[in-house]
Design an enzyme around this catalytic site. Structure first.
Site, PDB file in Angstrom:
ATOM      1  N   ARG A 196      -2.545   8.268   4.036  1.00 15.52           N
ATOM      2  CA  ARG A 196      -2.792   9.115   5.202  1.00 15.52           C
ATOM      3  C   ARG A 196      -1.514   9.620   5.874  1.00 15.52           C
ATOM      4  NH1 ARG A 196      -6.955   4.626   7.488  1.00 15.52           N
ATOM      5  NH2 ARG A 196      -5.639   3.362   6.090  1.00 15.52           N
ATOM      6  N   GLY A 212       0.821  -1.218   0.000  1.00 13.60           N
ATOM      7  CA  GLY A 212       0.000   0.000   0.000  1.00 13.60           C
ATOM      8  C   GLY A 212       0.848   1.257   0.000  1.00 13.60           C
TER       9      GLY A 212
HETATM   10  C1  UD1 Z   1      -6.675  -3.181   7.997  1.00 11.82           C
HETATM   11  C2  UD1 Z   1      -7.854  -4.154   8.172  1.00 11.82           C
HETATM   12  C3  UD1 Z   1      -8.639  -3.763   9.428  1.00 11.82           C
HETATM   13  C4  UD1 Z   1      -7.711  -3.801  10.639  1.00 11.82           C
HETATM   14  C5  UD1 Z   1      -6.462  -2.931  10.416  1.00 11.82           C
HETATM   15  C6  UD1 Z   1      -5.462  -3.199  11.521  1.00 11.82           C
HETATM   16  C7  UD1 Z   1      -8.566  -4.802   5.923  1.00 11.82           C
HETATM   17  C8  UD1 Z   1      -9.591  -4.633   4.857  1.00 11.82           C
HETATM   18  N1  UD1 Z   1      -8.723  -4.070   7.018  1.00 11.82           N
HETATM   19  O1  UD1 Z   1      -7.215  -1.883   7.795  1.00 11.82           O
HETATM   20  O2  UD1 Z   1      -9.702  -4.673   9.639  1.00 11.82           O
HETATM   21  O3  UD1 Z   1      -8.410  -3.345  11.786  1.00 11.82           O
HETATM   22  O4  UD1 Z   1      -5.830  -3.244   9.140  1.00 11.82           O
HETATM   23  O5  UD1 Z   1      -4.359  -2.328  11.487  1.00 11.82           O
HETATM   24  O6  UD1 Z   1      -7.672  -5.585   5.766  1.00 11.82           O
HETATM   25  N2  UD1 Z   1      -1.779  -3.339   1.651  1.00 11.82           N
HETATM   26  C9  UD1 Z   1      -1.323  -4.039   0.571  1.00 11.82           C
HETATM   27  N3  UD1 Z   1      -2.021  -4.000  -0.604  1.00 11.82           N
HETATM   28  C10 UD1 Z   1      -3.177  -3.291  -0.727  1.00 11.82           C
HETATM   29  C11 UD1 Z   1      -3.659  -2.597   0.401  1.00 11.82           C
HETATM   30  C12 UD1 Z   1      -2.939  -2.638   1.576  1.00 11.82           C
HETATM   31  O7  UD1 Z   1      -0.270  -4.697   0.631  1.00 11.82           O
HETATM   32  O8  UD1 Z   1      -3.754  -3.311  -1.828  1.00 11.82           O
HETATM   33  C13 UD1 Z   1      -1.001  -3.377   2.911  1.00 11.82           C
HETATM   34  C14 UD1 Z   1      -0.591  -2.005   3.393  1.00 11.82           C
HETATM   35  O9  UD1 Z   1       0.687  -1.649   2.865  1.00 11.82           O
HETATM   36  C15 UD1 Z   1      -0.557  -2.163   4.894  1.00 11.82           C
HETATM   37  C16 UD1 Z   1      -1.572  -3.268   5.170  1.00 11.82           C
HETATM   38  O10 UD1 Z   1      -1.810  -3.906   3.925  1.00 11.82           O
HETATM   39  O11 UD1 Z   1       0.711  -2.566   5.378  1.00 11.82           O
HETATM   40  C17 UD1 Z   1      -2.869  -2.743   5.750  1.00 11.82           C
HETATM   41  O12 UD1 Z   1      -3.462  -1.809   4.867  1.00 11.82           O
HETATM   42  P1  UD1 Z   1      -4.244  -0.534   5.390  1.00 11.82           P
HETATM   43  O13 UD1 Z   1      -4.763   0.199   4.198  1.00 11.82           O
HETATM   44  O14 UD1 Z   1      -3.430   0.211   6.341  1.00 11.82           O
HETATM   45  O15 UD1 Z   1      -5.483  -1.223   6.139  1.00 11.82           O
HETATM   46  P2  UD1 Z   1      -6.373  -0.612   7.315  1.00 11.82           P
HETATM   47  O16 UD1 Z   1      -7.332   0.369   6.728  1.00 11.82           O
HETATM   48  O17 UD1 Z   1      -5.516  -0.140   8.419  1.00 11.82           O
HETATM   49 CA    CA Z   2      -3.383   0.139   8.638  1.00 13.70          CA
END
Ligand code: UD1
Ligand code: CA
Length: 447
Positions: free
Chosen positions: A14, A10
């Site tokens: 933010r 990701g």
């Molecule tokens: C996510 C969880 C949420 C949890 C929270 C805990 C989901 C849908 N939601 O939300 O339930 O409470 O983490 O911290 O999973 N990433 C990828 N590829 C993508 C999107 C994200 O590798 O396409 C990675 C990001 O780099 C990050 C992690 O996944 O390290 C979490 O992504 P983020 O967008 O921060 O999820 P949250 O909204 O925090």
């Molecule tokens: Ca997160």
């Protein structure tokens, strides 16, 4: 067999940063390094990082970790989409898949062990780490049945007002039975507020999913913005300071100090406010450090006193006093019982034991014997514009105020240098060297 996958593709919108979020520093390493370190001891058979946004930067950052596999996710369509990228990589894999969010940096190795044990003990399809938070804002909410199974995880954006009141949150750390997960991954859809594939949806789909609540909810703090990053930093610092207090170190005002995880501090050390100990610094017993000190990779012997000063990459032996306002730069070696006073800069120099450099001096590329006394304002002129040159001062020598020693130059033992001298030639043992214009005196100049 155990595989570990860290989600790190990701952007971290933010954070409002040009760095990918998982490369933000926390303490002296990055979020991602911390996550990887927390599962190091599990000795997983496969270790993977899912990268996408600025993938090159992340791969470069982790290039020294042996056996780490990078899995590319482009474009990034959510955490479920990220895990889907493992399908081909783990095609023939059988066993458990531990999935870690790359932005949950304070997880303890013990907690991960407990998660895996819980998963195995209950023969679950998936087990996730949860926590009850006083302020669950921003996290996915976890809903359970009365037998301890998880029925659903709903992202905050998709929760109604009632669901938002649930304070049990998803930490983003999961242990899956890979073969079961693999089967349902193709069924994930993007019917949600963000239009993404959510890994959290797999939990309800798998049916037999459990959760384990962490003992200390701070461990699962996620970092989505700078405020959460600073909260993690504060927690990390508090933990480090508490550790050293347990080991016999006094902090006068702990919250104003920061201490690296890689330093070592002796017993009965007193650390005054606004002190920052960085890198691999080592501080001997009974030192008194601060207020206002920065140590970077500094080695201090016993009973050293430092006040309002900066010491980097240097070694200071027992019973030395430094400051206020001294700058000890790399490769200084200050022997026992020296006194380094205010507005003194020392670089790449040895100061022999019992010597004094008390006021307003620059000592660079020099070697001083023992019991040398450097007068106020003495400067080693070590740089001719092209090269650096060495100054040698023998034991028990003494320079007068405002002397300039133009290097290369060698002063023997017991030498005396007159105040205000500019010396360009060597001085033999026990001599007086003085070079200054004669004083002119005109009597009755004013009537
Ligand atoms: C996510 C969880 C949420 C949890 C929270 C805990 C989901 C849908 N939601 O939300 O339930 O409470 O983490 O911290 O999973 N990433 C990828 N590829 C993508 C999107 C994200 O590798 O396409 C990675 C990001 O780099 C990050 C992690 O996944 O390290 C979490 O992504 P983020 O967008 O921060 O999820 P949250 O909204 O925090
Ligand atoms: Ca997160």
């Amino acid at each position: 067999m155990l595989a570990v996958a860290v989600l790190a593709a990701g952007k971290g919108t933010r954070m409002r940063s040009s760095l990918p979020k998982v490369l933000q520093p926390l303490g002296e390493s990055t979020l991602l390094e911390r996550v990887l370190k927390s599962c190091d001891h599990l000795k997983a058979d496969r270790e993977m990082v899912i990268v996408g946004h600025q993938a090159n930067l992340i791969e470069e950052h982790l290039k020294d970790i042996e056996g780490l596999e990078f899995v590319l996710q482009t474009p990034q369509k959510g955490t479920g989409h990220a895990v889907k990228q493992l399908e081909s990589h783990l095609a023939n894999f059988e066993g458990e898949l531990l999935v870690l969010n790359g932005d949950v940096p304070l997880l303890s190795p013990k907690t991960l062990e407990r998660l895996i044990k819980e998963h195995r003990d209950h023969d679950a399809k998936a087990t996730l780490l949860t926590a009850h938070l006083v302020d669950p804002k921003g996290y996915g909410r976890v809903f359970t049945d009365n037998k301890g199974y998880v029925t659903e995880i709903i992202e905050e954006r998709d929760c109604n007002n009632d669901q938002k009141k649930n304070t049990l949150i998803n930490s983003g750390i999961y242990c899956f039975d890979w073969e079961s997960l693999k089967e349902i991954l193709p069924q994930l859809n993007d019917n949600n507020a963000q239009g993404e594939l959510y890994i959290t949806d797999t939990i309800a789909m798998l049916g037999k999913s459990r959760h384990l609540e962490v003992e200390d909810s701070k461990e699962v703090n996620g970092v989505n913005n700078r405020k959460q990053l600073s909260e993690c930093e504060e927690q990390l610092q508090e933990k480090i300071r508490n550790h050293w207090m347990d080991e016999g170190v006094t902090f006068i005002h702990p919250s104003s100090c920061t201490i690296s995880e890689n330093c070592d501090i002796g017993k009965d050390v007193i650390i005054e406010p606004q002190t920052h100990i960085r890198g691999k610094s080592k501080i001997g017993d009974e030192c008194h450090i601060g207020p206002g000190v920065i140590l970077q990779d500094a080695f201090l012997g016993k009973r050293v006193k430092v006040i309002h000063s900066v010491i980097s990459m240097s070694k200071v032996e027992n019973d030395v006093c430094i400051g206020p306002f001294a700058h000890i730069r790399p490769d200084a070696y200050i022997e026992e019982h020296c006194r380094i006073g205010n507005f003194v800069e020392i670089k790449k120099s040895r100061i022999g034991k019992l010597s004094k450099v008390n006021h307003l001096s620059y000592i660079g590329d020099a070697s001083l014997g023992s019991k040398v006394n450097i007068g106020a304002g003495t400067i080693t002129a070590n740089y001719d514009g092209e090269k650096k040159h060495k100054t040698y001062i023998g034991e028990k020598s003494k320079t007068g105020a405002n002397s300039v020693l133009v290097a290369p130059i060698h002063l023997g033992n017991n030498v005396t240098v007159g105040a205000g001298s500019i010396l360009t030639k060597d001085v033999p043992d026990s001599a007086l060297a003085i070079s200054r214009s004669k004083q002119l005196l005109k009597e009755n100049w004013k009537k």
